[in-house]
Scaffold this motif. Structure first.
Motif, PDB file in Angstrom:
ATOM      1  N   ALA A  82       0.828  -1.170   0.022  1.00 26.16           N
ATOM      2  CA  ALA A  82       0.058  -0.056  -0.029  1.00 26.16           C
ATOM      3  C   ALA A  82       0.739   1.212  -0.016  1.00 26.16           C
ATOM      4  O   ALA A  82       0.731   2.404  -0.874  1.00 26.16           O
ATOM      5  CB  ALA A  82      -0.801   0.193   1.340  1.00 26.16           C
ATOM      6  N   THR A  83       1.985   1.215   1.008  1.00 24.58           N
ATOM      7  CA  THR A  83       2.832   2.428   0.758  1.00 24.58           C
ATOM      8  C   THR A  83       3.539   2.409  -0.478  1.00 24.58           C
ATOM      9  O   THR A  83       3.625   3.688  -1.122  1.00 24.58           O
ATOM     10  CB  THR A  83       3.882   2.235   1.581  1.00 24.58           C
ATOM     11  OG1 THR A  83       3.259   2.202   3.133  1.00 24.58           O
ATOM     12  CG2 THR A  83       4.965   3.424   1.895  1.00 24.58           C
ATOM     13  N   VAL A  85       2.074   1.770  -3.488  1.00 22.06           N
ATOM     14  CA  VAL A  85       1.050   2.442  -4.295  1.00 22.06           C
ATOM     15  C   VAL A  85       1.151   4.089  -3.951  1.00 22.06           C
ATOM     16  O   VAL A  85       1.196   4.676  -5.160  1.00 22.06           O
ATOM     17  CB  VAL A  85      -0.183   1.923  -3.957  1.00 22.06           C
ATOM     18  CG1 VAL A  85      -1.360   2.547  -4.579  1.00 22.06           C
ATOM     19  CG2 VAL A  85      -0.424   0.507  -4.429  1.00 22.06           C
ATOM     20  N   ALA A  86       1.063   4.363  -2.707  1.00 21.68           N
ATOM     21  CA  ALA A  86       1.166   5.906  -2.456  1.00 21.68           C
ATOM     22  C   ALA A  86       2.526   6.597  -3.082  1.00 21.68           C
ATOM     23  O   ALA A  86       2.245   7.429  -3.366  1.00 21.68           O
ATOM     24  CB  ALA A  86       1.051   5.810  -1.237  1.00 21.68           C
ATOM     25  N   VAL A 119      -6.048   8.137  -4.293  1.00 21.21           N
ATOM     26  CA  VAL A 119      -5.145   6.966  -4.278  1.00 21.21           C
ATOM     27  C   VAL A 119      -4.264   6.911  -2.978  1.00 21.21           C
ATOM     28  O   VAL A 119      -4.210   6.049  -2.193  1.00 21.21           O
ATOM     29  CB  VAL A 119      -4.597   6.862  -5.506  1.00 21.21           C
ATOM     30  CG1 VAL A 119      -3.480   5.625  -5.421  1.00 21.21           C
ATOM     31  CG2 VAL A 119      -5.560   6.514  -6.547  1.00 21.21           C
ATOM     32  N   ARG A 120      -3.427   7.893  -3.052  1.00 20.69           N
ATOM     33  CA  ARG A 120      -2.469   8.168  -1.628  1.00 20.69           C
ATOM     34  C   ARG A 120      -3.112   7.966  -0.582  1.00 20.69           C
ATOM     35  O   ARG A 120      -2.590   7.435   0.208  1.00 20.69           O
ATOM     36  CB  ARG A 120      -1.648   9.218  -1.960  1.00 20.69           C
ATOM     37  CG  ARG A 120      -0.962   9.694  -3.174  1.00 20.69           C
ATOM     38  CD  ARG A 120       0.104  10.752  -3.149  1.00 20.69           C
ATOM     39  NE  ARG A 120      -0.832  11.900  -3.055  1.00 20.69           N
ATOM     40  CZ  ARG A 120      -0.295  13.229  -3.248  1.00 20.69           C
ATOM     41  NH1 ARG A 120       0.985  13.467  -3.384  1.00 20.69           N
ATOM     42  NH2 ARG A 120      -0.972  14.041  -3.384  1.00 20.69           N
ATOM     43  N   ALA A 123      -4.443   4.501   0.134  1.00 22.43           N
ATOM     44  CA  ALA A 123      -3.141   3.660   0.213  1.00 22.43           C
ATOM     45  C   ALA A 123      -2.804   3.773   1.750  1.00 22.43           C
ATOM     46  O   ALA A 123      -2.343   2.835   2.371  1.00 22.43           O
ATOM     47  CB  ALA A 123      -2.382   3.868  -0.673  1.00 22.43           C
TER      48      ALA A 123
END
Length: 135
Positions: A82-83, A85-86, A119-120, A123
């Protein structure tokens, strides 16, 4: 929870707080700037937020690397993904959008920035939630 995972959780929680603040405060404030004041306002935003971005994202990279080195468990793997992705949303969408917006307000680029910001933020929330499952 291992010390590396606790450190990543702290960094992820700070990141989530930062992202929520950008989403709920910084970008709505920029959106209200009159077109003739956009350039100075965007430059001021960029100058103010860049050091914070460096610290927040730097802490994610350092603590994420520590977790990787320590052997992450499932929840930590999800948080690391997830990080990532951010970070990718920032590098591939938000930063280029800010670069284009430095030259003037463009509604299409602004919408692109807001999508990247969503999104950020999502995420960052996933990262914190995933780390909360690590025992």
């Amino acid at each position: 929870m291992e010390l590396a995972e606790i450190a990543l959780l702290a960094a992820a929680a700070v990141h989530l707080g930062f992202q929520v603040t950008v989403t709920a405060v910084a970008y709505p404030a920029l959106a209200r700037v009159p077109p003739d004041q956009w350039g100075p306002a965007h430059r001021a935003h960029t100058r103010a937020i860049t050091p914070v971005v460096v610290v927040v994202y730097g802490s994610l990279v350092v603590t994420g690397g520590w977790v990787l080195w320590s052997g992450p468990r499932v929840g930590a793997w999800v948080a690391l993904a997830a990080t990532a992705v951010a970070l990718l949303a920032t590098a591939l969408a938000a930063a280029p959008a800010h670069g284009r917006l430095a030259g003037g307000r463009d509604p299409l680029v602004w919408r692109r920035l807001l999508r990247a910001d969503l999104v950020r933020t999502l995420a960052a929330a996933v990262a914190v939630a995933a780390l909360m499952t690590v025992r």
